[in-house]
Design a protein around this motif. Sequence first.
Motif, PDB file in Angstrom:
ATOM      1  N   ASN A 102      22.337 -28.395  24.862  1.00  0.00           N
ATOM      2  CA  ASN A 102      22.641 -27.680  23.606  1.00  0.00           C
ATOM      3  C   ASN A 102      23.299 -28.627  22.608  1.00  0.00           C
ATOM      4  O   ASN A 102      24.231 -29.361  22.963  1.00  0.00           O
ATOM      5  N   ASP A 124      21.033 -21.441  24.221  1.00  0.00           N
ATOM      6  CA  ASP A 124      19.844 -21.054  24.993  1.00  0.00           C
ATOM      7  C   ASP A 124      19.141 -22.232  25.674  1.00  0.00           C
ATOM      8  O   ASP A 124      18.194 -22.051  26.437  1.00  0.00           O
ATOM      9  N   LYS A 137      17.190 -24.452  24.442  1.00  0.00           N
ATOM     10  CA  LYS A 137      15.851 -24.796  23.944  1.00  0.00           C
ATOM     11  C   LYS A 137      15.775 -26.238  23.436  1.00  0.00           C
ATOM     12  O   LYS A 137      14.743 -26.901  23.577  1.00  0.00           O
ATOM     13  N   GLU A 138      16.861 -26.707  22.833  1.00  0.00           N
ATOM     14  CA  GLU A 138      16.857 -28.091  22.346  1.00  0.00           C
ATOM     15  C   GLU A 138      16.742 -29.080  23.514  1.00  0.00           C
ATOM     16  O   GLU A 138      16.011 -30.064  23.447  1.00  0.00           O
ATOM     17  N   LEU A 167      15.341 -28.525  26.381  1.00  0.00           N
ATOM     18  CA  LEU A 167      13.969 -28.483  26.889  1.00  0.00           C
ATOM     19  C   LEU A 167      13.025 -29.265  25.978  1.00  0.00           C
ATOM     20  O   LEU A 167      12.101 -29.940  26.447  1.00  0.00           O
ATOM     21  N   TYR A 168      13.257 -29.188  24.670  1.00  0.00           N
ATOM     22  CA  TYR A 168      12.419 -29.929  23.712  1.00  0.00           C
ATOM     23  C   TYR A 168      12.557 -31.437  23.939  1.00  0.00           C
ATOM     24  O   TYR A 168      11.559 -32.162  24.046  1.00  0.00           O
ATOM     25  N   GLN A 205      10.897 -32.676  27.180  1.00  0.00           N
ATOM     26  CA  GLN A 205       9.448 -32.900  27.055  1.00  0.00           C
ATOM     27  C   GLN A 205       9.148 -34.171  26.255  1.00  0.00           C
ATOM     28  O   GLN A 205       8.202 -34.898  26.549  1.00  0.00           O
ATOM     29  N   LEU A 220      17.154 -20.854  33.369  1.00  0.00           N
ATOM     30  CA  LEU A 220      17.015 -22.037  32.539  1.00  0.00           C
ATOM     31  C   LEU A 220      16.780 -23.272  33.405  1.00  0.00           C
ATOM     32  O   LEU A 220      15.958 -24.139  33.080  1.00  0.00           O
ATOM     33  N   GLU A 238      13.203 -23.266  34.604  1.00  0.00           N
ATOM     34  CA  GLU A 238      12.285 -23.642  33.520  1.00  0.00           C
ATOM     35  C   GLU A 238      12.339 -25.144  33.266  1.00  0.00           C
ATOM     36  O   GLU A 238      11.316 -25.793  33.031  1.00  0.00           O
ATOM     37  N   LYS A 250       9.333 -28.085  33.646  1.00  0.00           N
ATOM     38  CA  LYS A 250       8.914 -28.938  32.535  1.00  0.00           C
ATOM     39  C   LYS A 250       9.178 -30.416  32.788  1.00  0.00           C
ATOM     40  O   LYS A 250       8.991 -31.251  31.903  1.00  0.00           O
TER      41      LYS A 250
END
Length: 456
Positions: A58, A65, A67-68, A70-71, A74, A96, A99, A103
């Motif tokens: 984060n 969440d 999401k950053e 996870l970005y 990848q 999380l 997930e 990834k």
Amino acid sequence: MRKKEASILIVDDDDDILFSARISLKKYFTEIITTNNPKKIGNHITAQTFDVVLLDMNYRIGFEDGKEGLYWLQHIKKISPETTVILMTAFGNVHLAVEAIKKGATDFILKPWNTEKLYGIVNAGVELARSKRKTTQLETVQERVDKDFHQQTEHIIGTSVAMKKAINLVQKVAPTDANVLILGENGTGKYVFAKEIHLQSNRKNHPFIHVDLGALNENLFESELFGYAKGAFTDAQKDTLGRFELASGGTIFLDEIGNLPLHLQSKLLTVIQNRKVTRLGEGNERPIDARIICATNAPIHEMVNEQTFRQDLLFRINTIELQLPPLRDRKDDIEILATHFLKKLNQRYRKQLSFISTAALTALKNYNWPGNIRELEHIIERAVIITDNTSIELEDLHFSSRKVTTNAPVTLNLEETEKMLIQQAMDKHHGNISKAAKDLGLTRAALYRRLEKHQL
């Protein structure tokens, strides 16, 4: 405790976390890099190879969440798929974590961490990254072998004085890591000697990578030897190891180095001096660990005097110089070699030829052998195929065209005349490509093409 050679990148927007992680890990690993800006991840990863990235999940206040994280996970795996990524968060969330693993993350650690646990996770990540790189290297080596590297290894054969001298030098130099330059005419066995040096070295259980510089297109030199990154050029669909990286731990054999143009010689010299390569499309220098053996049939010392070969490159590649004798100077070995080839070719063609006749052996010993051992094998192979006898007889042997003894051509056929003149030049200069090409008014490359065309 000795530090482990490893590069770790830590990414977090909290400088206190970066400081704490760096202090915890620097006593275990040689290089710890930190950044509080995830947008700099790409620059770091393309600049050098990291074993592990510790990545916060984060970065924006009020968003927890993940999401950053996870970005950026990848993004890292796309640039450097072999790098181990370990995610960090202060907010434990099993979904999380699952997930993230899907990834491409290897593990997940909660903040604040226990130092011993952090070390254990990172250390396992380092070993995993190295294992992935080794697997990739071995797979690529095997792919190369399957395509164009496979050549049957022949042990060195010969008992002549000249061969004993060469073999003695091989036995002395093989256990070392000294660079070796093998000189000799076409067909004298430069590849066989290079492979034998590798097999007698401490690197024998690692790859032996053969690069024919004489056949390598200049435009492909850097991508083939140094590798390239995905997108470096139109057909670069994935990151690809170059031959130097493929040879890691083993030996790279640079054949026909005398054919290398001056502008490429300088690039090769830089790699040999620095022991590092930079893939096309990258700025990242990668260390190489490969023994270098070079070979050429060119008069390389004369080329230095003529300024067509760099003297500093010659100094780098010929710590040990091995001169292979032509077959005409080791005629005591002809019978041994011919018998060896007969045995091998009997198996290949399912023949049972018992021996080579005295008359045939005499003819073999009296021939001048401009093509050396390669030509001898070719002649024995042809005899094995065509003979109707139970042994190789004189009439089964077919030698190359004899030297022309008149100034006038014996035929007006253009193809035959060209072949005859090329054979005459090769005989005159005892198979020396450079001298024959100069005599014929051709470039070395043009003469190679004509030799192949006429199957000489």
